[in-house]
Design a protein around this motif. Structure first.
Motif, PDB file in Angstrom:
ATOM      1  N   THR A 224       4.485  -9.846  17.654  1.00 14.38           N
ATOM      2  CA  THR A 224       3.606  -9.106  18.564  1.00 14.38           C
ATOM      3  C   THR A 224       2.180  -9.025  18.047  1.00 14.38           C
ATOM      4  O   THR A 224       1.289  -8.540  18.745  1.00 14.38           O
ATOM      5  N   GLY A 225       1.967  -9.461  16.791  1.00 18.72           N
ATOM      6  CA  GLY A 225       0.647  -9.355  16.181  1.00 18.72           C
ATOM      7  C   GLY A 225       0.500  -8.183  15.233  1.00 18.72           C
ATOM      8  O   GLY A 225      -0.544  -8.025  14.590  1.00 18.72           O
ATOM      9  N   LEU A 226       1.528  -7.330  15.138  1.00 21.11           N
ATOM     10  CA  LEU A 226       1.487  -6.204  14.217  1.00 21.11           C
ATOM     11  C   LEU A 226       1.631  -6.708  12.774  1.00 21.11           C
ATOM     12  O   LEU A 226       2.521  -7.501  12.469  1.00 21.11           O
ATOM     13  N   THR A 227       0.756  -6.220  11.912  1.00 16.27           N
ATOM     14  CA  THR A 227       0.823  -6.542  10.493  1.00 16.27           C
ATOM     15  C   THR A 227       1.073  -5.270   9.703  1.00 16.27           C
ATOM     16  O   THR A 227       0.369  -4.273   9.878  1.00 16.27           O
ATOM     17  N   ARG A 228       2.093  -5.304   8.845  1.00 16.03           N
ATOM     18  CA  ARG A 228       2.374  -4.195   7.939  1.00 16.03           C
ATOM     19  C   ARG A 228       2.127  -4.662   6.506  1.00 16.03           C
ATOM     20  O   ARG A 228       2.548  -5.757   6.119  1.00 16.03           O
ATOM     21  N   VAL A 229       1.438  -3.822   5.759  1.00 10.88           N
ATOM     22  CA  VAL A 229       1.042  -4.182   4.399  1.00 10.88           C
ATOM     23  C   VAL A 229       1.348  -3.018   3.472  1.00 10.88           C
ATOM     24  O   VAL A 229       1.139  -1.848   3.827  1.00 10.88           O
ATOM     25  N   CYS A 230       1.831  -3.328   2.299  1.00  7.28           N
ATOM     26  CA  CYS A 230       2.032  -2.315   1.266  1.00  7.28           C
ATOM     27  C   CYS A 230       1.561  -2.887  -0.061  1.00  7.28           C
ATOM     28  O   CYS A 230       1.840  -4.054  -0.387  1.00  7.28           O
ATOM     29  N   GLU A 231       0.824  -2.082  -0.821  1.00  7.31           N
ATOM     30  CA  GLU A 231       0.456  -2.463  -2.185  1.00  7.31           C
ATOM     31  C   GLU A 231       0.955  -1.397  -3.148  1.00  7.31           C
ATOM     32  O   GLU A 231       0.732  -0.208  -2.941  1.00  7.31           O
ATOM     33  N   GLN A 232       1.646  -1.846  -4.200  1.00  6.72           N
ATOM     34  CA  GLN A 232       2.130  -0.957  -5.251  1.00  6.72           C
ATOM     35  C   GLN A 232       1.372  -1.243  -6.548  1.00  6.72           C
ATOM     36  O   GLN A 232       1.294  -2.400  -6.974  1.00  6.72           O
ATOM     37  N   GLN A 233       0.823  -0.217  -7.160  1.00  8.70           N
ATOM     38  CA  GLN A 233       0.208  -0.337  -8.468  1.00  8.70           C
ATOM     39  C   GLN A 233       1.305  -0.234  -9.537  1.00  8.70           C
ATOM     40  O   GLN A 233       2.214   0.588  -9.420  1.00  8.70           O
ATOM     41  N   ILE A 234       1.211  -1.074 -10.576  1.00  6.27           N
ATOM     42  CA  ILE A 234       2.267  -1.190 -11.576  1.00  6.27           C
ATOM     43  C   ILE A 234       1.671  -0.980 -12.963  1.00  6.27           C
ATOM     44  O   ILE A 234       0.640  -1.574 -13.296  1.00  6.27           O
ATOM     45  N   ASP A 235       2.334  -0.156 -13.771  1.00  6.57           N
ATOM     46  CA  ASP A 235       1.795   0.119 -15.105  1.00  6.57           C
ATOM     47  C   ASP A 235       2.314  -0.884 -16.126  1.00  6.57           C
ATOM     48  O   ASP A 235       3.068  -1.814 -15.795  1.00  6.57           O
ATOM     49  N   LEU A 236       1.933  -0.690 -17.390  1.00  9.61           N
ATOM     50  CA  LEU A 236       2.239  -1.676 -18.430  1.00  9.61           C
ATOM     51  C   LEU A 236       3.728  -1.764 -18.747  1.00  9.61           C
ATOM     52  O   LEU A 236       4.171  -2.713 -19.394  1.00  9.61           O
ATOM     53  N   ASN A 237       4.509  -0.781 -18.289  1.00  8.18           N
ATOM     54  CA  ASN A 237       5.953  -0.810 -18.490  1.00  8.18           C
ATOM     55  C   ASN A 237       6.713  -1.293 -17.261  1.00  8.18           C
ATOM     56  O   ASN A 237       7.938  -1.248 -17.229  1.00  8.18           O
ATOM     57  N   GLY A 238       5.984  -1.711 -16.234  1.00  7.09           N
ATOM     58  CA  GLY A 238       6.608  -2.206 -15.025  1.00  7.09           C
ATOM     59  C   GLY A 238       6.949  -1.135 -14.022  1.00  7.09           C
ATOM     60  O   GLY A 238       7.617  -1.412 -13.012  1.00  7.09           O
ATOM     61  N   ASN A 239       6.484   0.103 -14.248  1.00  3.89           N
ATOM     62  CA  ASN A 239       6.768   1.201 -13.326  1.00  3.89           C
ATOM     63  C   ASN A 239       5.731   1.262 -12.209  1.00  3.89           C
ATOM     64  O   ASN A 239       4.539   1.021 -12.447  1.00  3.89           O
ATOM     65  N   ILE A 240       6.172   1.597 -11.013  1.00  2.00           N
ATOM     66  CA  ILE A 240       5.266   1.763  -9.878  1.00  2.00           C
ATOM     67  C   ILE A 240       4.607   3.135  -9.983  1.00  2.00           C
ATOM     68  O   ILE A 240       5.283   4.168 -10.066  1.00  2.00           O
ATOM     69  N   THR A 241       3.287   3.150 -10.004  1.00  2.00           N
ATOM     70  CA  THR A 241       2.555   4.400 -10.179  1.00  2.00           C
ATOM     71  C   THR A 241       1.917   4.904  -8.894  1.00  2.00           C
ATOM     72  O   THR A 241       1.608   6.092  -8.787  1.00  2.00           O
ATOM     73  N   HIS A 242       1.694   4.019  -7.936  1.00  2.00           N
ATOM     74  CA  HIS A 242       1.034   4.429  -6.703  1.00  2.00           C
ATOM     75  C   HIS A 242       1.341   3.408  -5.618  1.00  2.00           C
ATOM     76  O   HIS A 242       1.440   2.204  -5.894  1.00  2.00           O
ATOM     77  N   THR A 243       1.506   3.881  -4.383  1.00  2.00           N
ATOM     78  CA  THR A 243       1.814   3.018  -3.244  1.00  2.00           C
ATOM     79  C   THR A 243       0.916   3.369  -2.070  1.00  2.00           C
ATOM     80  O   THR A 243       0.755   4.549  -1.748  1.00  2.00           O
ATOM     81  N   ASN A 244       0.323   2.362  -1.453  1.00  2.00           N
ATOM     82  CA  ASN A 244      -0.447   2.535  -0.227  1.00  2.00           C
ATOM     83  C   ASN A 244       0.098   1.606   0.843  1.00  2.00           C
ATOM     84  O   ASN A 244       0.494   0.473   0.545  1.00  2.00           O
ATOM     85  N   GLN A 245       0.087   2.048   2.099  1.00  2.00           N
ATOM     86  CA  GLN A 245       0.580   1.236   3.209  1.00  2.00           C
ATOM     87  C   GLN A 245      -0.384   1.273   4.376  1.00  2.00           C
ATOM     88  O   GLN A 245      -1.100   2.269   4.581  1.00  2.00           O
ATOM     89  N   TRP A 246      -0.394   0.176   5.132  1.00  2.00           N
ATOM     90  CA  TRP A 246      -1.244   0.039   6.313  1.00  2.00           C
ATOM     91  C   TRP A 246      -0.445  -0.659   7.414  1.00  2.00           C
ATOM     92  O   TRP A 246       0.454  -1.450   7.126  1.00  2.00           O
ATOM     93  N   ALA A 247      -0.809  -0.397   8.646  1.00  2.00           N
ATOM     94  CA  ALA A 247      -0.277  -1.128   9.802  1.00  2.00           C
ATOM     95  C   ALA A 247      -1.402  -1.277  10.806  1.00  2.00           C
ATOM     96  O   ALA A 247      -2.097  -0.311  11.119  1.00  2.00           O
ATOM     97  N   PHE A 248      -1.586  -2.494  11.308  1.00  2.00           N
ATOM     98  CA  PHE A 248      -2.697  -2.739  12.241  1.00  2.00           C
ATOM     99  C   PHE A 248      -2.386  -3.945  13.119  1.00  2.00           C
ATOM    100  O   PHE A 248      -1.509  -4.710  12.843  1.00  2.00           O
TER     101      PHE A 248
END
Length: 248
Positions: A224-248
């Motif tokens: 349909t043209g919808l795009t969903r995006v997520c970015e996860q920030q990762i620390d030096l131990n491989g842990n996810i520290t922050h997540t942001n999401q978008w849809a447009f």
């Protein structure tokens, strides 16, 4: 961007699905993914000003990886990261953009570049400057040519194949590109770096204080043209520290 796996199925419900890890020196200044003033959604390399992966509201997508074999330590006049932003901010077709870059391809250090206009997906590189439009399938890209069969890339393609519906439905509730295990010594590629670095770089998610995987991006574009995006920030131990999401 140093490891990406993607499904290209242009006639399906989900034409494009991408999971990609960005590996970089931790001291290199970076801004997390955000909307730029010129309507590009991307992270920003604050040292050179470009990016490794981005999208715009016209369903354009671009992704860049560097190439190690034959290019270790090589400096060039232009920053590779500008290739992504130039494509996304232009109104050029894929063909026109590709033709504009080819004559000066050696002004950039070694790179792979994926370009998508919502209907077609194109790959070209420093070592394959003519490039090609991609047929439907699952592909992997790291720091050599498209689908170079490094252990972490082969594993990534199988992961995406096995977990594709989960990625498309949830974006992040999966284990694609999450492995921190290095490849067996006998399977390490020879890319021109010391063997201890080959081992370190052979894991999908690279750990370490000096250099490692700093973020993971997930992209799903539907019919349909919808795009969903997520970015996860990762620390030096491989842990996810922050997540942001978008849809447009």
């Amino acid at each position: 961007m140093c490891l990406a796996v993607f499904s290209w199925q242009p006639q399906s419900q989900y034409p494009l699905t991408v999971v990609a890890n960005r590996d970089e020196f931790r001291a290199r200044p970076t801004q997390a993914m955000h909307w730029w003033s010129n309507e590009i959604l991307a992270g920003k390399d604050l040292q050179a000003g470009g990016t490794w992966l981005g999208l715009n509201r016209q369903n354009k997508f671009a992704l860049l990886t560097n190439i190690r074999p034959g290019y270790i330590g090589m400096k060039r006049e232009l920053s590779r990261g500008e290739l992504v932003t130039k494509f996304l901010s232009s109104e050029c077709s894929i063909e026109t953009f590709h033709e504009s870059i080819t004559p000066k391809i050696n002004d950039y250090a070694g790179f792979n570049l994926l370009l998508c206009d919502g209907k077609r997906l194109f790959w070209f590189s420093s070592t394959n400057p003519s490039g090609r439009f991609l047929n439907p399938g699952i592909y992997g890209l790291s720091n050599d040519a498209l689908d170079t069969p490094w252990p972490k890339l082969n594993e990534a393609k199988q992961q995406l194949h096995d977990q594709l519906p989960k990625v498309q439905n949830t974006l992040t509730a999966h284990s694609v590109l999450c492995s921190t295990e290095p490849a067996p010594k006998e399977q390490l590629p020879n890319t021109g770096v010391p063997i201890e670095w080959e081992a370190k770089l052979s894991s999908q998610c690279i750990l370490g204080e000096e250099y490692g995987t700093r973020c993971r991006s997930h992209i799903v574009q539907d019919a349909t043209g919808l795009t969903r995006v997520c970015e996860q920030q990762i620390d030096l131990n491989g842990n996810i520290t922050h997540t942001n999401q978008w849809a447009f």
